[in-house]
Every structure is written in C-alpha cells, then in structure tokens.
Write a protein that holds these residues in place. Structure first.
Motif, mmCIF file in Angstrom:
data_model
loop_
_atom_site.group_PDB
_atom_site.id
_atom_site.type_symbol
_atom_site.label_atom_id
_atom_site.label_comp_id
_atom_site.label_asym_id
_atom_site.label_seq_id
_atom_site.Cartn_x
_atom_site.Cartn_y
_atom_site.Cartn_z
ATOM 1 N N GLY A 71 11.427 -2.058 7.240
ATOM 2 C CA GLY A 71 12.235 -2.275 5.961
ATOM 3 C C GLY A 71 11.892 -2.664 4.836
ATOM 4 N N ARG A 72 10.032 -1.771 4.519
ATOM 5 C CA ARG A 72 9.895 -1.688 3.318
ATOM 6 C C ARG A 72 9.234 0.140 2.483
ATOM 7 N N LEU A 73 9.568 0.232 1.414
ATOM 8 C CA LEU A 73 9.170 1.168 1.466
ATOM 9 C C LEU A 73 8.317 1.941 0.886
ATOM 10 N N VAL A 74 7.986 2.597 1.319
ATOM 11 C CA VAL A 74 6.214 3.173 1.336
ATOM 12 C C VAL A 74 5.101 4.599 0.757
ATOM 13 N N GLU A 75 7.042 5.584 0.874
ATOM 14 C CA GLU A 75 5.909 6.666 0.252
ATOM 15 C C GLU A 75 7.447 6.736 -1.232
ATOM 16 N N HIS A 76 7.232 7.420 -1.896
ATOM 17 C CA HIS A 76 8.420 7.630 -3.266
ATOM 18 C C HIS A 76 7.538 8.979 -3.451
ATOM 19 N N ASP A 98 0.976 -1.464 0.441
ATOM 20 C CA ASP A 98 -0.235 -0.043 -0.086
ATOM 21 C C ASP A 98 0.965 1.050 -0.234
ATOM 22 N N SER A 99 1.906 1.369 -1.251
ATOM 23 C CA SER A 99 2.397 1.943 -0.925
ATOM 24 C C SER A 99 1.977 3.463 -2.109
ATOM 25 N N LEU A 100 2.918 4.934 -2.114
ATOM 26 C CA LEU A 100 2.708 6.020 -2.567
ATOM 27 C C LEU A 100 4.055 6.151 -3.158
ATOM 28 N N ASN A 101 3.081 6.790 -4.715
ATOM 29 C CA ASN A 101 4.713 7.604 -6.033
ATOM 30 C C ASN A 101 3.760 8.404 -5.761
ATOM 31 N N GLN A 102 4.944 9.542 -5.911
ATOM 32 C CA GLN A 102 4.548 10.580 -6.268
ATOM 33 C C GLN A 102 2.512 11.478 -6.277
#
Length: 160
Positions: A111-116, A33-37
C-alpha cells in the motif's frame, strides 16, 4: 486503509491529497525508502518536490486519462493543467496557462509507493509566442463564405 489499496488506488489517493494540499497524507502513502526517477528519495525529498510544484503552479491539476495495473505496478497517462505563476523548478513564472501530457510508472508494495518514473512534455518555452486565435484572423471570415457567392471585388464586380 493503505495496506488494502492497489497501485492505481494509491496513485489516485496521492494525487487527490496533493491537490488538496495534504502533504502528510501523501507521505503516508510513500515508503520511507522509495526511488524517484531511479534515485533514493526520502519523505523530505518528496515533500520538497510537491512544495516546489505548488509554489510554481498553485492550481496544478492532474487528470488520469488511462491507468493499467499489473501486480505491483501501475502505468498512468495524464493530462496536466495549471498556470505557471511562480518559479517552477528553476523556470521563471510566465503567468501562462498550460496543458501537458505525461505518463508515469509506479510500483507499490504493502500500500505504499516504492518506485516512481515520470515522463512529461516540457513546459512551454517562455519565449514562445502563443498561437494566434484563428477567430481573430480576418481571413477566417472569408473561409466561412460559400464558394459560389459573388465577391464585391471579384471579376464580376470589375465588369460593372
């Protein structure tokens, strides 16, 4: 183990896995459930983005120049290099090598990317002509000559 990795280590691992073509390893470091831009991004969205990057520029390499970590966040400054040999997010191939500057902000939890968030120079315009090589310029030879050297066509030569 991903749980023990801090934000900078997670980003490095994603870059290394992407450059090696191991998208499953990349996805293992991205939260479902990450965000990208600022937009929700699924694993399918991330895979598609990386596949498009590879299709347009198979030799794409990212060099992290600086990285600053603060809690869940890491800020990175990159140099991005590659050859634009295929469609790259709608830009037709130019066959030209490029080098761009970019930066991103990444938030990591467990340890996981959640927002970029990424900011990068645009690809060079395909209509731009490459800058001429100064070594191919005949005038550059004259610039290498000492100023006090008499010229074969200067005033002294004309008096002869």
């Amino acid at each position: 183990m991903a749980d023990a990795m801090g934000p900078a280590a997670v980003v490095r691992a994603i870059i290394e896995a992407r450059e090696a073509g191991d998208l499953d390893a990349c996805l293992g470091l991205v939260a479902a459930d990450s965000l990208n831009q600022g937009h929700p991004a699924t694993h399918h969205d991330w895979r598609r983005q990386w596949e498009l990057m590879h299709a347009g520029c198979p030799d794409l390499r990212v060099t992290t120049e600086h990285s600053v970590e603060n809690g869940e966040w890491v800020a990175n400054r990159y140099t991005i290099r590659g050859t634009h040999t295929g469609d790259f997010f709608g830009l037709p191939p130019t066959g030209r090598h490029f080098e761009l500057n970019g930066a991103d902000l990444v938030r990591v939890r467990n340890g996981r990317l959640v927002e970029h968030w990424v900011f990068a120079d645009p690809l060079p315009d395909p209509l731009d002509k490459p800058l001429p090589d100064p070594l191919d310029d005949p005038l550059s030879d004259a610039l290498d000559e000492p100023l006090d050297k008499p010229s074969a066509s200067g005033p002294a030569a004309q008096r002869r």
